[in-house]
Design an enzyme around this catalytic site. Sequence first.
Site, mmCIF file in Angstrom:
data_model
loop_
_atom_site.group_PDB
_atom_site.id
_atom_site.type_symbol
_atom_site.label_atom_id
_atom_site.label_comp_id
_atom_site.label_asym_id
_atom_site.label_seq_id
_atom_site.Cartn_x
_atom_site.Cartn_y
_atom_site.Cartn_z
ATOM 1 N N GLU A 187 75.928 31.909 34.583
ATOM 2 C CA GLU A 187 76.444 33.003 33.740
ATOM 3 C C GLU A 187 75.851 34.334 34.172
ATOM 4 O OE1 GLU A 187 75.563 31.110 29.988
ATOM 5 O OE2 GLU A 187 77.143 29.655 30.435
ATOM 6 N N GLY A 237 79.728 24.139 29.819
ATOM 7 C CA GLY A 237 80.419 24.492 28.572
ATOM 8 C C GLY A 237 81.869 24.041 28.521
ATOM 9 N N ASN A 242 68.769 25.260 26.781
ATOM 10 C CA ASN A 242 69.094 26.668 27.015
ATOM 11 C C ASN A 242 69.938 27.152 25.839
ATOM 12 O OD1 ASN A 242 69.970 29.133 27.939
ATOM 13 N ND2 ASN A 242 71.216 28.326 29.622
ATOM 14 N N TRP A 243 69.324 27.924 24.966
ATOM 15 C CA TRP A 243 70.018 28.344 23.743
ATOM 16 C C TRP A 243 70.951 29.537 23.981
ATOM 17 C CZ3 TRP A 243 65.238 27.893 19.896
ATOM 18 C CH2 TRP A 243 64.923 26.539 19.757
ATOM 19 N N LYS A 244 70.934 30.078 25.162
ATOM 20 C CA LYS A 244 71.830 31.205 25.518
ATOM 21 C C LYS A 244 71.761 32.298 24.432
ATOM 22 C CE LYS A 244 74.517 28.029 28.271
ATOM 23 N NZ LYS A 244 75.747 27.691 28.928
ATOM 24 N N SER A 295 77.522 20.337 30.522
ATOM 25 C CA SER A 295 78.117 19.447 29.522
ATOM 26 C C SER A 295 77.355 18.138 29.338
ATOM 27 C CB SER A 295 79.591 19.177 29.848
ATOM 28 O OG SER A 295 80.334 20.373 29.733
ATOM 29 N N HIS A 302 71.011 31.545 36.563
ATOM 30 C CA HIS A 302 72.011 30.758 35.842
ATOM 31 C C HIS A 302 73.400 31.267 36.234
ATOM 32 C CE1 HIS A 302 74.469 29.219 32.581
ATOM 33 N NE2 HIS A 302 73.531 28.297 32.420
ATOM 34 N N GLU A 314 73.877 22.789 38.582
ATOM 35 C CA GLU A 314 74.816 23.003 37.478
ATOM 36 C C GLU A 314 76.172 23.410 38.041
ATOM 37 O OE1 GLU A 314 72.781 23.853 33.524
ATOM 38 O OE2 GLU A 314 73.054 25.764 34.508
ATOM 39 N N GLY A 354 72.851 22.991 27.510
ATOM 40 C CA GLY A 354 73.272 24.193 26.781
ATOM 41 C C GLY A 354 73.709 23.818 25.374
ATOM 42 N N GLY A 355 75.027 23.683 25.190
ATOM 43 C CA GLY A 355 75.623 23.434 23.874
ATOM 44 C C GLY A 355 74.916 22.373 23.043
HETATM 45 P P1 PGA Z 1 76.303 23.264 28.663
HETATM 46 O O1 PGA Z 1 75.457 24.415 29.384
HETATM 47 O O2 PGA Z 1 75.367 22.105 28.448
HETATM 48 O O3 PGA Z 1 76.786 23.873 27.384
HETATM 49 O O4 PGA Z 1 77.414 22.896 29.592
HETATM 50 C C1 PGA Z 1 74.530 24.112 30.388
HETATM 51 C C2 PGA Z 1 73.909 25.377 30.897
HETATM 52 O O5 PGA Z 1 74.590 26.402 30.933
HETATM 53 O O6 PGA Z 1 72.729 25.404 31.266
#
Ligand code: PGA
Length: 253
Positions: free
Chosen positions: A97, A173, A9-11, A213, A95, A167, A234-235
């Site tokens: 967010e 994050g 997930n490149w956000k 994470s 998600h 999640e 994500g990251g």
């Molecule tokens: P993260 O994000 O790996 O940076 O914790 C995961 C996500 O939001 O899907």
Amino acid sequence: MTLPLVIGNWKMNMLASEACDMARSLVDRLSATEGAEVVVAPPFTSLYPVSQIVKGSRLGLAGQNFCSEKKGAYTGEVSIEMLKDVGCGYALIGHSERRQLFGETDEEVNKKVHLAMQMGITAVVCVGETQDQRKAGETLNVIETQLSGCLAGLSSESIAHLAIAYEPVWAIGTGSNATPDQAVEIHKFIRKFLFGSQGFSEEIGARILYGGSVTPENCKELLGEEEIDGALVGGASLNFESFCAIIKSSLES
Ligand code: PGA
């Protein structure tokens, strides 16, 4: 045995040229590796150029979000049909967010899940508790409420196009992932909900991913758990070598 599913997930990161470079490198690397279903979710503006790169390859494409309405006067929104049109086979839905920063509700998530299913797009539905909810011992209730709201009205057959991403919000994050035991507890609970109380067919199945994470350092342990069918990253998916290391671990586990 189902293949592990690993989604990056490149956000809101990477310009189109950067997203294309990354997609090209991933396509090359994947052509030399066996197995694992690997998907990237670039920002909307990169979907089309990236789709031209991943076409015919083993790398799948996902939208990070879409509108809960089919089409019409919804300025700034993107429809599920538009995602399909640019070659997305997957879409992230709900998600944390989106839920926390943009007020997305389980009801909207549910509408989106139905739209994705109608389009034959795999819905990756995200659920998870906050730190406060976990501390208050409400985790299972929160997950159950999210699942029943988000999956209302789905037929047993449609779950072939469903993945659930557990999640925990406190792990996203933050650098502090759920321990394998914590994740397994919730994955078991989700499985029981889907194939027990909801009566979905276990044979058709729906994959249950862990996100929060995930790194090359912890993924072996997490993905080594039988209950964990893949990862939403994500990251660590923004770095080519880190993401490849996670993909490689998913195959070894
Ligand atoms: P993260 O994000 O790996 O940076 O914790 C995961 C996500 O939001 O899907």
